[in-house]
Design an enzyme around this catalytic site. Structure first.
Site, PDB file in Angstrom:
ATOM      1  N   GLU A  61      23.394  33.337 -37.147  1.00 28.44           N
ATOM      2  CA  GLU A  61      24.342  33.486 -38.277  1.00 28.44           C
ATOM      3  C   GLU A  61      25.760  33.816 -37.807  1.00 28.44           C
ATOM      4  O   GLU A  61      26.725  33.475 -38.493  1.00 28.44           O
ATOM      5  CB  GLU A  61      23.828  34.529 -39.279  1.00 28.44           C
ATOM      6  CG  GLU A  61      23.998  36.002 -38.878  1.00 28.44           C
ATOM      7  CD  GLU A  61      23.066  36.447 -37.755  1.00 28.44           C
ATOM      8  OE1 GLU A  61      22.158  35.686 -37.378  1.00 28.44           O
ATOM      9  OE2 GLU A  61      23.271  37.569 -37.242  1.00 28.44           O
TER      10      GLU A  61
ATOM     11  N   CYS B 231      16.703  38.846 -34.208  1.00 33.75           N
ATOM     12  CA  CYS B 231      16.952  40.030 -33.382  1.00 33.75           C
ATOM     13  C   CYS B 231      15.905  41.109 -33.684  1.00 33.75           C
ATOM     14  O   CYS B 231      14.735  40.905 -33.405  1.00 33.75           O
ATOM     15  CB  CYS B 231      18.390  40.520 -33.566  1.00 33.75           C
ATOM     16  SG  CYS B 231      18.933  41.627 -32.249  1.00 33.75           S
TER      17      CYS B 231
ATOM     18  N   HIS C 225      21.407  35.575 -32.416  1.00 30.97           N
ATOM     19  CA  HIS C 225      21.933  35.631 -33.791  1.00 30.97           C
ATOM     20  C   HIS C 225      22.574  34.316 -34.232  1.00 30.97           C
ATOM     21  O   HIS C 225      23.783  34.154 -34.098  1.00 30.97           O
ATOM     22  CB  HIS C 225      22.994  36.735 -33.878  1.00 30.97           C
ATOM     23  CG  HIS C 225      22.434  38.118 -33.901  1.00 30.97           C
ATOM     24  ND1 HIS C 225      22.172  38.784 -35.067  1.00 30.97           N
ATOM     25  CD2 HIS C 225      22.073  38.953 -32.904  1.00 30.97           C
ATOM     26  CE1 HIS C 225      21.679  39.983 -34.795  1.00 30.97           C
ATOM     27  NE2 HIS C 225      21.613  40.111 -33.480  1.00 30.97           N
TER      28      HIS C 225
END
Ligand SMILES: *[C@@H]1O[C@H](CO)[C@@H](O)[C@H](O)[C@H]1NC(C)=O
Ligand SMILES: *[C@@H]1O[C@H](CO)[C@@H](O)[C@H](O)[C@H]1NC(C)=O
Length: 298
Positions: free
Chosen positions: A227, A114, A225
């Protein structure tokens, strides 16, 4: 696995550095000046790495010293000025060290997620090319390019996951700015340095760069993202948690840690290593005042 793995040398005890972020959110201020969401830490740990948090207040000499010890760096998401902030300045020091090291045959990977990817584009282009490409709280499939299909990042993915990646909403987007495909293609520095692996369409209809990887350098960027797919659960946010979303997150974590295994940097001694790792810190429960589950504060 990358095709050019250095066969004689593999480091199975990698340590990946994460630059901390300056706390700006008022609700987080009582806990510390800088932070790292635990989702990024767990992500790297799940790939078989350990994590070293890197503060933004050290000297250049101290960063040069740290660089010789860690095996890769992740630039995480957040909100910081991409040219003037301490985060940007420290990232620039590591970026330069990594370019020089890789040029000298000393493999060192960097990953930007990001804002971290946005920062990588600023470092490579030597100017801030970001434009409004809002995709806020939306999960999307990737529009893979031809280069995406044969990329180091994705080429070893199982066929079923590749199909899901381009047809199911596996990538969570939480951004207002980005690099447009047009800008990427027009900017020589950017398109000479990075291959464009995927694109997406923003709320305003603009096509933006969603995944990139260095042509010569082991530098990677995702505007989305990975994660969150496994480590963030806020009910108001569109975090992809499907079987394929989890698999995508796992494989990318393993991919980047495998890149880290190719770096032979090491700490001077076990005591120094032990005292540098994130295990010395305890995350704070944060799901009741942030979108994160837990946060490390420094
Ligand atoms: C992929 O590209 C097509 C064609 O440009 C576009 O219509 C579509 O919205 C894109 N999909 C995503 C998820 O961005
Ligand atoms: C969040 O939860 C923790 C632990 O349950 C509690 O101590 C804290 O006061 C809560 N914070 C807020 C802002 O509600």
């Amino acid at each position: 696995m990358p095709t050019t793995v250095n066969q004689e040398a593999v480091n199975d005890r990698p340590v990946i550095g994460i630059l901390t972020q300056l706390v700006s959110d008022e609700a987080m201020q009582p806990f510390g000046r800088t932070y790292i969401p635990s989702s990024y830490v767990k992500y790297l740990e799940s790939g078989g790495s350990r994590v070293m948090p890197i503060r933004l207040t050290l000297t250049t000499a101290e960063y040069e010293n740290i660089f010789q010890k860690i095996n890769g760096l992740i630039l995480i998401g957040g909100a910081a000025d991409l040219e003037k902030s301490d985060f940007a300045k420290v990232a620039k020091i590591f970026y330069r060290l990594a370019v020089m090291a890789n040029d000298a045959g000393d493999f060192f990977p960097i990953w930007g997620t990001c804002m971290g990817m946005q920062l990588l584009t600023v470092l490579v282009a030597q100017e801030n090319l970001l434009e409004c490409t809002t995709a806020e709280n939306i999960a999307m499939p990737l529009n893979l390019t031809t280069e995406g299909t044969s990329s180091r990042m994705f080429k070893d993915f199982p066929d079923e996951l590749m199909k899901a990646l381009t047809s199911e909403p596996l990538t969570g987007n939480f951004h207002r700015f980005g690099v447009t495909v047009k800008t990427f293609q027009e900017n020589e520095r950017l398109h000479n340095f990075f291959s464009l692996l995927s694109t997406n369409v923003a709320e305003n209809g603009v096509h933006f760069v969603s995944t990139i990887e260095g042509k010569r350098y082991p530098f990677y960027g995702v505007q989305w993202h990975p994660e969150v797919n496994r480590f963030q659960w806020n009910r108001k946010l569109n975090f992809p948690h499907s079987r394929h979303a989890v698999q995508l997150s796992s494989l990318l974590a393993e991919f980047f840690v495998n890149e880290g295994r190719r770096s032979l940097h090491q700490f001077d001694n076990p005591e120094e290593e032990d005292s540098s790792l994130i295990y010395n810190y305890t995350p704070v429960y944060a799901a009741n005042f942030t979108a994160y589950q837990q946060i490390y504060f420094f």
